[in-house]
Design an enzyme around this catalytic site. Structure first.
Site, PDB file in Angstrom:
ATOM      1  N   CYS A   1      -3.634   8.352   4.021  1.00  0.00           N
ATOM      2  CA  CYS A   1      -3.371   7.951   2.641  1.00  0.00           C
ATOM      3  C   CYS A   1      -4.632   7.920   1.794  1.00  0.00           C
ATOM      4  CB  CYS A   1      -2.681   6.589   2.616  1.00  0.00           C
ATOM      5  SG  CYS A   1      -3.590   5.273   3.444  1.00  0.00           S
TER       6      CYS A   1
ATOM      7  N   GLU B   1       0.884  -1.170   0.000  1.00  0.00           N
ATOM      8  CA  GLU B   1       0.000   0.000   0.000  1.00  0.00           C
ATOM      9  C   GLU B   1       0.916   1.212   0.000  1.00  0.00           C
ATOM     10  OE1 GLU B   1      -1.405   3.183   0.912  1.00  0.00           O
ATOM     11  OE2 GLU B   1      -2.182   2.500   2.847  1.00  0.00           O
TER      12      GLU B   1
END
Length: 476
Positions: free
Chosen positions: A239, A205
């Protein structure tokens, strides 16, 4: 690496337990985390600077995922029969998901419990041992989680290694069976290159540059509040938050005014709506993006360079920023939001997709059907309609991105399978009526099998016309 040796030994015991036995251990760990959430929240607050309330919210989300993984692993991963099909009618068939062995998890500093536990919880529930390397900025949080595990389960099925990137590099090279990494796309590439040397699989990620789309018919008050939460919450260090907002031109001035009114009243602090920047170096990135946006002709609607007062950054709302500026193309990871007008929702989707990242997005419109259609066109791993981060609290939904946002999935059934290997098993139930899987097969049997094959799969096909220039087939 000693931790890997211990993990290997513990993994054999852990994988040998039944799903229900593992569930009981995981739920014991969960209860300790939940009961002492104030204590863990204080550790998170001290290390990251986020307000205690935000730390507690992070813990609550993480515990929900831990609970889901523990309770659903058997349903998702248990052995199940599958149909054999006509050609293999003599075979019984089953699919089972087996643990990989030892998983190395490298976590981030912005959500030091929620994010790494998205890998840790699901890897453990799938029957693996885990060696967790927390960020060097949040080592005490990782150590707290490991101590809670040792209290619940006196076995090194979960271990924590603290230190800087060199420790992470050692973990990657130590021969684990999979790496789960969360961090920047640049570091993710280095992790992937190192894993390639041993063909170690990896789930990455790598961050995002997430966009919000605001339609002309949207509830602008709700959209502005959501943009503020997604853009400024956790000091913008999320994020999957909100870094870009594309608003249909007819409501652009009104939306911008509503967002500005919220931003002007936000005062970061220990007890404020958000806290300090966790990593001092991140302040320099925020400053560079704000300066670049203004130098290229963007407008500072709220704040500007003067908003950067380390260790805090006050809210910055930038408008009409060129699409090739750093504030639009690079992950800022700070409490800044770029708001640009668009002539249509099609243009909004096009601009939202014009990035190397593809983690998450949000859409605000009263037309839910149209919003779902727009979501399908977004090149992202997740999308929320009339909310931001709605997917984060749904344990059954997988999470992950595309492009520079990485690949692979955590959470949900996909997250459990991410840390498993599929094993296919067949067994012969009876003698095949037509034995074709043999070196001594009867040509007549094969001929009958081919006729049945064509009846089943070629019915309705238009025969190719014969080519008069082609010689006839012998015996035709």
């Amino acid at each position: 690496m000693e931790a890997i040796r211990k993990a290997r030994e513990a993994a054999g015991w852990w994988a040998g337990l039944s799903f229900r036995e593992r569930r009981a251990h995981l739920l014991s760990w969960k209860r300790i985390i939940a009961a002492r959430s104030d204590e863990l929240g204080d550790v998170i607050h001290a290390e990251t600077g986020k307000p205690l309330g935000d730390a507690l919210l992070e813990i609550m989300l993480a515990v929900e995922h831990l609970d889901w993984a523990a309770r659903n692993a058997e349903r998702v991963l248990k052995r199940r029969r599958v149909r054999s099909g006509l050609l293999a009618a003599d075979q019984g068939a089953a699919l089972e998901y087996r643990p990989l062995g030892v998983i190395g998890v490298i976590g981030p500093w912005n959500y030091p419990v929620y994010t790494p536990l998205g890998s840790v919880s699901y890897a453990l529930a799938a029957g693996n041992a885990v060696v967790f390397k927390p960020s060097e900025h949040t080592p005490r949080t990782g150590e707290w989680l490991a101590a809670a595990w040792a209290e619940a389960v006196p076995s090194p099925v979960l271990q924590v290694l603290t230190g800087d990137g060199a420790i992470g590099a050692q973990l990657v090279a130590a021969g684990v069976d999979k790496i789960a990494f969360t961090g920047s796309a640049a570091t993710g590439r280095k992790v992937m290159a190192a894993c390639a040397q041993s063909l170690t699989p990896v789930v990455i990620e790598g961050g995002g540059k997430d966009a919000m789309i605001v339609a002309a018919d949207a509830d602008l008050d709700a959209a502005a509040k959501a943009a503020a939460f997604g853009g400024f919450g956790n000091a913008g260090q999320t994020c999957a938050g909100v870094e870009r907002v594309y608003v249909e031109r007819s409501v652009y001035p009104e939306f911008l005014a509503k967002l500005a009114a919220i931003a002007e009243n936000l005062q970061p602090g220990d007890d404020g709506p958000y806290g300090r920047m966790t990593v001092p170096a991140q302040v320099d990135i925020v400053r560079r993006h704000v300066d670049d946006a203004l130098a290229r002709g963007g407008k500072a609607v709220v704040g500007g360079p003067e908003s950067i007062k380390p260790p805090y950054v006050f809210p910055v709302v930038l408008a009409e920023v060129p699409e090739d500026s750093a504030a639009v193309t690079e992950e800022t990871f700070g409490p800044t939001v770029v708001v640009n007008p668009v002539g249509s929702l099609d243009e909004a989707v096009s601009l939202a997709n014009a990035t190397s990242f593809g983690l998450a997005a949000s859409i605000f419109s009263k037309d839910t059907g149209r919003s779902r259609a727009l979501a399908r066109r977004l090149r992202t791993g997740a999308a929320s309609i009339n909310s931001v981060l709605g997917f984060a609290g749904v344990p059954a939904l997988p999470f992950g991105g595309v492009g520079d946002s990485g690949f692979g999935r955590v959470h949900g059934a996909d997250g459990l399978r991410e840390f498993s290997r599929a094993q296919s098993v067949t067994w012969r139930r009876f003698s095949a009526p037509m034995e074709v899987m043999s070196l001594s097969r009867d040509p007549a049997v094969l001929d009958r099998a081919v006729k049945l094959f064509r009846i089943r799969h070629a019915r309705g096909a238009t025969p190719r016309p014969a080519d008069p220039r082609s010689p006839g087939r012998p015996g035709a």
